[in-house]
Write a protein that holds these residues in place. Structure first.
Motif, PDB file in Angstrom:
ATOM      1  N   GLY A   1       0.825  -1.200   0.000  1.00  0.00           N
ATOM      2  CA  GLY A   1       0.000   0.000   0.000  1.00  0.00           C
ATOM      3  C   GLY A   1       0.857   1.246   0.000  1.00  0.00           C
ATOM      4  O   GLY A   1       1.990   1.247   0.484  1.00  0.00           O
ATOM      5  N   LEU A   2       0.301   2.324  -0.578  1.00  0.00           N
ATOM      6  CA  LEU A   2       1.027   3.594  -0.674  1.00  0.00           C
ATOM      7  C   LEU A   2       0.042   4.744  -0.567  1.00  0.00           C
ATOM      8  O   LEU A   2      -1.048   4.702  -1.140  1.00  0.00           O
ATOM      9  CB  LEU A   2       1.763   3.653  -2.022  1.00  0.00           C
ATOM     10  CG  LEU A   2       2.554   4.933  -2.340  1.00  0.00           C
ATOM     11  CD1 LEU A   2       3.717   5.102  -1.373  1.00  0.00           C
ATOM     12  CD2 LEU A   2       3.067   4.885  -3.780  1.00  0.00           C
ATOM     13  N   MET A   3       0.415   5.754   0.210  1.00  0.00           N
ATOM     14  CA  MET A   3      -0.406   6.961   0.352  1.00  0.00           C
ATOM     15  C   MET A   3       0.523   8.166   0.446  1.00  0.00           C
ATOM     16  O   MET A   3       1.623   8.068   0.980  1.00  0.00           O
ATOM     17  CB  MET A   3      -1.278   6.871   1.607  1.00  0.00           C
ATOM     18  CG  MET A   3      -2.223   8.054   1.794  1.00  0.00           C
ATOM     19  SD  MET A   3      -2.756   8.245   3.522  1.00  0.00           S
ATOM     20  CE  MET A   3      -1.323   9.023   4.268  1.00  0.00           C
ATOM     21  N   LYS A   4       0.053   9.302  -0.056  1.00  0.00           N
ATOM     22  CA  LYS A   4       0.838  10.536  -0.011  1.00  0.00           C
ATOM     23  C   LYS A   4       0.138  11.544   0.887  1.00  0.00           C
ATOM     24  O   LYS A   4      -1.077  11.697   0.846  1.00  0.00           O
ATOM     25  CB  LYS A   4       0.980  11.103  -1.430  1.00  0.00           C
ATOM     26  CG  LYS A   4       1.799  12.384  -1.513  1.00  0.00           C
ATOM     27  CD  LYS A   4       3.272  12.091  -1.379  1.00  0.00           C
ATOM     28  CE  LYS A   4       4.127  13.313  -1.720  1.00  0.00           C
ATOM     29  NZ  LYS A   4       3.891  14.444  -0.824  1.00  0.00           N
TER      30      LYS A   4
ATOM     31  N   GLU B   1      -8.882  -1.585   1.746  1.00  0.00           N
ATOM     32  CA  GLU B   1      -9.368  -1.010   0.495  1.00  0.00           C
ATOM     33  C   GLU B   1      -8.298  -0.215  -0.247  1.00  0.00           C
ATOM     34  O   GLU B   1      -8.477   0.133  -1.411  1.00  0.00           O
ATOM     35  CB  GLU B   1     -10.563  -0.096   0.765  1.00  0.00           C
ATOM     36  CG  GLU B   1     -11.766  -0.810   1.360  1.00  0.00           C
ATOM     37  CD  GLU B   1     -12.897   0.149   1.655  1.00  0.00           C
ATOM     38  OE1 GLU B   1     -13.504   0.678   0.697  1.00  0.00           O
ATOM     39  OE2 GLU B   1     -13.160   0.394   2.841  1.00  0.00           O
ATOM     40  N   GLY B   2      -7.205   0.120   0.414  1.00  0.00           N
ATOM     41  CA  GLY B   2      -6.141   0.860  -0.238  1.00  0.00           C
ATOM     42  C   GLY B   2      -6.523   2.280  -0.601  1.00  0.00           C
ATOM     43  O   GLY B   2      -6.176   2.784  -1.668  1.00  0.00           O
ATOM     44  N   ARG B   3      -7.269   2.968   0.285  1.00  0.00           N
ATOM     45  CA  ARG B   3      -7.705   4.326  -0.031  1.00  0.00           C
ATOM     46  C   ARG B   3      -7.764   5.170   1.232  1.00  0.00           C
ATOM     47  O   ARG B   3      -7.824   4.644   2.350  1.00  0.00           O
ATOM     48  CB  ARG B   3      -9.092   4.315  -0.671  1.00  0.00           C
ATOM     49  CG  ARG B   3     -10.201   3.871   0.279  1.00  0.00           C
ATOM     50  CD  ARG B   3     -11.568   3.847  -0.388  1.00  0.00           C
ATOM     51  NE  ARG B   3     -12.624   3.467   0.547  1.00  0.00           N
ATOM     52  CZ  ARG B   3     -13.407   4.332   1.184  1.00  0.00           C
ATOM     53  NH1 ARG B   3     -13.230   5.639   1.000  1.00  0.00           N
ATOM     54  NH2 ARG B   3     -14.345   3.919   2.021  1.00  0.00           N
ATOM     55  N   VAL B   4      -7.734   6.477   1.029  1.00  0.00           N
ATOM     56  CA  VAL B   4      -7.917   7.409   2.135  1.00  0.00           C
ATOM     57  C   VAL B   4      -9.402   7.441   2.495  1.00  0.00           C
ATOM     58  O   VAL B   4     -10.244   7.741   1.650  1.00  0.00           O
ATOM     59  CB  VAL B   4      -7.429   8.824   1.758  1.00  0.00           C
ATOM     60  CG1 VAL B   4      -7.719   9.816   2.892  1.00  0.00           C
ATOM     61  CG2 VAL B   4      -5.931   8.802   1.458  1.00  0.00           C
TER      62      VAL B   4
ATOM     63  N   LEU C   1      -8.033   1.546  -5.996  1.00  0.00           N
ATOM     64  CA  LEU C   1      -6.954   1.257  -6.928  1.00  0.00           C
ATOM     65  C   LEU C   1      -6.134   2.506  -7.160  1.00  0.00           C
ATOM     66  O   LEU C   1      -6.649   3.509  -7.619  1.00  0.00           O
ATOM     67  CB  LEU C   1      -7.505   0.755  -8.270  1.00  0.00           C
ATOM     68  CG  LEU C   1      -8.125  -0.645  -8.250  1.00  0.00           C
ATOM     69  CD1 LEU C   1      -8.646  -0.997  -9.620  1.00  0.00           C
ATOM     70  CD2 LEU C   1      -7.107  -1.664  -7.800  1.00  0.00           C
ATOM     71  N   PRO C   2      -4.837   2.461  -6.846  1.00  0.00           N
ATOM     72  CA  PRO C   2      -4.028   3.656  -7.025  1.00  0.00           C
ATOM     73  C   PRO C   2      -3.551   3.871  -8.448  1.00  0.00           C
ATOM     74  O   PRO C   2      -2.753   4.726  -8.687  1.00  0.00           O
ATOM     75  CB  PRO C   2      -2.831   3.391  -6.091  1.00  0.00           C
ATOM     76  CG  PRO C   2      -2.738   1.908  -6.029  1.00  0.00           C
ATOM     77  CD  PRO C   2      -4.136   1.390  -6.172  1.00  0.00           C
TER      78      PRO C   2
ATOM     79  N   ALA D   1      -5.962   8.806  -6.223  1.00  0.00           N
ATOM     80  CA  ALA D   1      -6.237   7.957  -5.066  1.00  0.00           C
ATOM     81  C   ALA D   1      -5.113   8.022  -4.038  1.00  0.00           C
ATOM     82  O   ALA D   1      -5.338   7.780  -2.861  1.00  0.00           O
ATOM     83  CB  ALA D   1      -6.436   6.514  -5.517  1.00  0.00           C
ATOM     84  N   LEU D   2      -3.899   8.345  -4.475  1.00  0.00           N
ATOM     85  CA  LEU D   2      -2.781   8.443  -3.528  1.00  0.00           C
ATOM     86  C   LEU D   2      -2.948   9.626  -2.594  1.00  0.00           C
ATOM     87  O   LEU D   2      -2.533   9.580  -1.431  1.00  0.00           O
ATOM     88  CB  LEU D   2      -1.451   8.576  -4.283  1.00  0.00           C
ATOM     89  CG  LEU D   2      -0.982   7.360  -5.064  1.00  0.00           C
ATOM     90  CD1 LEU D   2       0.319   7.677  -5.775  1.00  0.00           C
ATOM     91  CD2 LEU D   2      -0.821   6.162  -4.153  1.00  0.00           C
TER      92      LEU D   2
END
Length: 553
Positions: free
Chosen positions: A224-227, A261-264, A400-401, A486-487
């Motif tokens: 997973g990745l988020m900014k 879910e891979g989301r903010v 989905l990123p 999405a990131l």
């Protein structure tokens, strides 16, 4: 750092004896550092205790020369009456292994600074491990150590094991067992903090490049990745069930990211400066026990949440009151945050935020920004027709990123046509000029400083249009291109939470936040450690009301 050794002996009416001989009596042990000094005290927050700790009787005290402690961690797994293991990281890069009971047991790793010359930013024992631990450094590197192995007498040599978007993993070359066992290069800039998931399988890392990266620890794969909205991320924690990750950082926001879910999922705005610490309250979070009833009773969560701010306000003068949670049947996570603005905030993450049902008017708190109903959402895009309920669309396609699979994860109500203005696939491929033409500057009218800084912030470890787990060369995340994907969704694209409680509780920057069964512990930069009684449990405090039961200077 705090370690729990079980209940104190029944013979001791108050705190455990503050002498080395009395360490076997159970209770807590507290370690804290101030400047070049490191202190050890018996615990200050136990059920039935009526006294604060005796500051004149520390279990141990250490003063270091030439370097100063920056972080530490007890081994809760091995802690017992005959051994209490502690790791201490230092500003010059060394790591010390101590035992509070076996005083002659002490080891120093990276003593010659051959492994890493930058300060240790965070330390953590591996879950349920007697000897393995991780240490992160300001270099952005993460090292795996074994306390039973010595360090090499020469700079270690590495071979590449795995490489992915914004990270590389190396194994140390050595004929005999030597530290470090492995090295992770994560992101750009310092790696500020990391946290293991409750099951110990995943590792969440936050870096100065503003990225949250979640790895499967054993396979070393990026999951997973988020900014961040802008700036670096400073702290991270997992929900008790491992479904959500909360981060805090230099954007003054707390961000809730769904691991499944891979989301903010949401952002929280209540701090006026950087967020230094975040933590879930496992004693008030009701997720697992209510999960079975959530489907039938989930609709009630909105009505029940209405009562919480009022209940919280009645005791806000106490500094850290806890409002009643919604009745069983709704999913509620409670977490706290502590910031450099000296404020402590409590937040509730409820079912209507996690699984939104239009409209979401109560979670949107920004005047002048687009609303949550489809007509309001479409008005922010120059009158273009909306594709349907915005929250439902985002809750699915944000998982989905990368834009290519945006339609695959679509649930009911998701419009998959190429012309859909709010589909992530379409939004992620807009050029920067197109976004400006569509009113991006207007959306940041109130938060213009956030938008401006985000465009000039430093980048991270990969392209926003790629799969986070793909083995692609390391590259920088352009904040202007990531914003709105999405990131890193825009402010109006996810619910913006307001804190249940927001209270100034110190004169200096807050640095520590711990939730215990009977109390909440906070600490600030000038060396004050406070234990706050929970409502209804004020017996642990010798002072009136909910004032701190122990203050250490």
């Amino acid at each position: 750092s705090l370690v729990r050794l079980g209940e104190p002996d029944s013979a001791g009416a108050g705190e455990p004896p503050a002498t080395p001989a009395g360490l076997g009596s159970g209770g807590d042990r507290v370690c804290f550092n101030l400047g070049r000094e490191l202190y050890f005290y018996p615990g200050c927050c136990r059920r039935g205790s009526q006294r604060s700790i005796d500051l004149n009787k520390p279990i141990d005290k250490r003063i270091y020369k030439g370097t100063q402690p920056t972080c530490h961690d007890f081994n809760q797994f091995t802690a017992a009456t005959e051994t209490i293991s502690l790791l201490v990281g230092f500003s010059a890069g060394q790591v010390q292994y101590l035992d509070l009971i076996k005083k002659d047991t002490s080891k120093l790793f990276n003593e010659e600074r051959l492994i890493d010359k930058t300060k240790v930013t965070y330390l953590k024992w591996l879950p349920e491990s007697e000897s393995l631990f991780l240490a992160s450094h300001a270099s952005g590197h993460l090292y795996l150590y074994n306390v039973s192995h010595p360090c090499a007498s020469a700079p270690p040599q590495y071979s590449l094991l795995k490489q992915g978007e914004g990270f590389s993993v190396y194994a140390a070359k050595s004929k005999a067992p030597r530290n470090p066992l492995a090295k992770w290069a994560v992101g750009e800039g310092p790696l500020n903090e990391f946290a293991f998931s409750p099951d110990g399988r995943h590792l969440a890392c936050v870096s100065q490049d503003g990225c949250l990266r979640v790895f499967h620890f054993d396979s070393m794969l990026l999951r997973g990745l988020m900014k961040s909205y802008f700036g670096g991320l400073l702290c991270v924690c997992w929900s008790p069930d491992g479904r959500y990750v909360v981060t805090g950082g230099e954007d003054d926001l707390v961000t809730v990211w769904s691991f499944t879910e891979g989301r903010v999922v949401a952002r929280g705005h209540g701090h006026k400066s950087w967020v230094n610490a975040v933590a879930f309250d496992p004693y008030t979070t009701r997720a697992e026990e209510a999960a079975t009833a959530a489907g039938a009773d989930g609709e009630r969560s909105g009505e029940e949440e209405e009562e919480e701010p009022e209940a919280a306000g009645t005791g806000s003068a106490g500094g850290a009151p806890l409002s009643p949670l919604p009745k069983a049947g709704s999913i509620t996570y409670r977490f706290g945050s502590a910031g450099q603005d000296t404020q402590f905030c409590l937040w509730d993450l409820t079912e209507d935020v996690l699984y939104p049902h239009p409209p979401l008017a109560r979670t949107r708190t920004l005047p002048g920004t687009p609303g949550t109903t489809p007509p309001a959402a479409s008005s922010s895009r120059g009158g273009e027709p909306g594709p349907g309920p915005l929250p439902r669309s985002l809750s699915r396609s944000n998982s989905l990123p990368h834009p290519a699979g945006g339609g695959k994860a679509g649930g009911p109500g998701v419009a998959a046509e190429p012309g859909t203005p709010f589909s992530i696939g379409r939004f992620a491929t807009l050029t920067l000029q197109e976004r400006r033409d569509r009113g991006a500057e207007k959306e940041h009218k109130r938060y213009h400083s956030l938008g401006n800084i985000s465009r000039g912030g430093s980048g991270g470890g990969g392209s926003g249009g790629e799969k986070p787990s793909g083995p692609v060369p390391r590259s920088r995340l352009d904040p202007a291109k990531v914003l709105g994907t999405a990131l890193c969704p825009r402010i109006h694209e996810v619910p913006l939470l307001e804190p249940l409680v927001c209270k100034k509780i110190a004169q200096e920057r807050l640095t520590v936040l711990l939730f215990l069964e009977d109390c909440i512990i906070t600490a600030c930069q000038e060396g004050l450690i406070c234990t706050w009684a929970r409502p209804g449990k004020a017996g642990i405090s010798s002072q009136p009301g909910n004032s701190p039961s122990g203050t250490v200077v």
